[in-house]
Design an enzyme around this catalytic site. Structure first.
Site, PDB file in Angstrom:
ATOM      1  N   ASP A 139       6.163 -18.638   8.752  1.00  0.00           N
ATOM      2  CA  ASP A 139       5.324 -18.553   9.953  1.00  0.00           C
ATOM      3  C   ASP A 139       4.324 -19.702  10.002  1.00  0.00           C
ATOM      4  OD1 ASP A 139       4.361 -17.249  12.345  1.00  0.00           O
ATOM      5  OD2 ASP A 139       2.628 -16.613  11.167  1.00  0.00           O
ATOM      6  N   CYS A 168       0.863  -1.182   0.000  1.00  0.00           N
ATOM      7  CA  CYS A 168       0.000   0.000   0.000  1.00  0.00           C
ATOM      8  C   CYS A 168       0.895   1.226   0.000  1.00  0.00           C
ATOM      9  CB  CYS A 168      -0.921   0.001   1.223  1.00  0.00           C
ATOM     10  SG  CYS A 168      -2.416  -0.948   1.005  1.00  0.00           S
ATOM     11  N   HIS A 169       1.437   1.526  -1.143  1.00  0.00           N
ATOM     12  CA  HIS A 169       2.446   2.562  -1.301  1.00  0.00           C
ATOM     13  C   HIS A 169       1.792   3.821  -1.836  1.00  0.00           C
ATOM     14  CE1 HIS A 169       6.211   4.268  -3.049  1.00  0.00           C
ATOM     15  NE2 HIS A 169       6.757   3.633  -2.039  1.00  0.00           N
ATOM     16  N   MET A 202      11.354  -1.854  -5.183  1.00  0.00           N
ATOM     17  CA  MET A 202      11.312  -2.049  -3.736  1.00  0.00           C
ATOM     18  C   MET A 202       9.996  -2.711  -3.315  1.00  0.00           C
ATOM     19  SD  MET A 202      14.185  -1.236  -2.674  1.00  0.00           S
ATOM     20  CE  MET A 202      13.790  -1.510  -0.956  1.00  0.00           C
ATOM     21  N   GLU A 203       8.926  -2.365  -4.002  1.00  0.00           N
ATOM     22  CA  GLU A 203       7.637  -2.984  -3.704  1.00  0.00           C
ATOM     23  C   GLU A 203       7.653  -4.477  -4.050  1.00  0.00           C
ATOM     24  OE1 GLU A 203       7.265   1.069  -3.293  1.00  0.00           O
ATOM     25  OE2 GLU A 203       7.972   0.071  -5.086  1.00  0.00           O
TER      26      GLU A 203
END
Length: 373
Positions: free
Chosen positions: A338, A286-287, A323-324
């Site tokens: 995880d 969410c940039h 970068m995203e």
């Protein structure tokens, strides 16, 4: 005096809001689809709520979701656009697929982020929804443990709603009666079947609607504290406690919780939509850029028991979005870790790199293929 202090204190925990007509540029949508309700929140880049919705899903969350989106788009100015959206809750995958929303978030993480936004350094979070109850202990900014109700929904929102309707009242009117009750009935913490007989017996003995409502409020809280949390000492909860979920919009339940624990808690005015409030902000993609496409694919390699994640991002803006893409890959792999760490804690994440980039001043460049060549 006590009543005034209670309402004054909880009147301070208010989210920032702005009129949706003032929206300009990118806005972000969160949808929380619960067992009995559906919630929505639209925020701007500053986190101000522009639009929110809380209501029953009527057994058809997709139909309700369409209704919400139509209303939202009818109010959203042409100068604003939904840059990203995210779903959470029981129906996360359902609405994510139906509306082609790219992002989804685990409900517990959404609730933690929202609670920490309102009460930085939160120690304990309890969320009571329509048919479920979640409690989270936070330690050093990380969710240390999660507790859920394991069986029936006694002590949840639908439990209170059922009794209110059986007396010919809506939930709000039923809860208001509890606030002026003189003698709350002790109804215990057993399931709905047994509780029904206790209520009928109390009515025969002359208990008022307010006494029954107050008694049920205590039952909800006792069920949470002693059956779900299995609380022995209220100090185990810490000092910074946030309550969430539509059930805590019931002031009687909120006050019973404070009385039984001896703690003053934080209930944001958007307790019912907390999950939706921060879901879009949770996602690193969410940039402030207007990303036109984000995809994450996985290449399974059974012979080496490994997974390769490939994230592709696109934008029409005059800047790179590598970068995203790198963030998307790392978050995807961390999520897999995880989920699988209980099986193998020695898993490794390695060789995260930029494979290729096209457009912009550097032109088209291929550094390596997704399979490593």
């Amino acid at each position: 005096e006590e009543r005034k202090e209670f309402f004054d204190r909880h009147g301070k925990d208010v989210a920032r809001r702005k009129d949706i007509s003032t929206a300009n540029g990118p806005v972000f949508l969160g949808l929380d689809i619960g067992s009995t309700t559906i919630k929505a929140a639209l925020i701007n880049e500053d986190g101000d709520i522009l639009y929110d919705y809380y209501g029953k899903n009527e057994g058809s969350p997709i139909t309700c979701g369409i209704k919400i989106l139509r209303e939202l788009y009818s109010k959203l100015p042409k100068s604003a656009y939904i840059a990203n959206a995210c779903t959470t809750g029981y129906g996360e995958l359902l609405l994510k697929t139906a509306f082609r929303i790219e992002e989804g978030e685990i409900e517990t993480i959404a609730h933690y982020k929202a609670a920490n936004y309102f009460s930085p350094g939160v120690d304990f979070i309890i969320d009571i929804g329509g048919q479920d109850m979640k409690c989270m202990k936070i330690r050093n900014g990380v969710i240390d443990s999660i507790m859920l109700n394991e069986a029936c929904s006694s002590g949840c929102g639908s439990f209170i709603q059922t009794f209110a309707e059986s007396l010919g009242l809506d939930t709000i009117s039923f809860s208001q009666e509890a606030l002026v009750a003189d003698n709350p009935v002790d109804l215990g913490t057993r399931c709905t079947v047994f509780m029904n007989s206790r209520v009928k017996q109390a009515q025969k003995e002359g208990a008022t609607v307010g006494d029954i409502s107050a008694g049920l409020s205590y039952s909800v809280v006792r069920n949470a504290l002693y059956k779900v949390i299995k609380l022995r000492d209220p100090e185990q909860m810490g000092t910074n406690i946030v309550v969430q979920g539509g059930t805590f919009n019931n002031n009687a339940i909120l006050r019973c919780f404070e009385l039984l624990t001896g703690k003053n808690v934080v209930r944001p005015d958007i307790a019912g939509i907390m999950g939706a409030k921060k879901t879009s902000e949770l996602i690193p993609l969410c940039h402030i850029l207007n990303l036109t496409s984000v995809t994450v694919d996985f290449i399974m390699q059974e012979e080496s028991s490994s997974i390769t994640a490939v994230c592709e991002t696109k934008t029409t803006g005059k800047t790179g979005v590598e970068m995203e893409a790198l963030t998307g890959v790392q978050i995807s792999l961390l999520t897999i870790y995880d989920m699988c760490k209980s099986v193998d804690k020695t898993m490794e994440i390695y060789e995260v790199c930029l494979c290729s980039k096209s457009g912009g001043k550097s032109g088209d460049v291929v550094y390596r293929t997704a399979d490593g060549e």
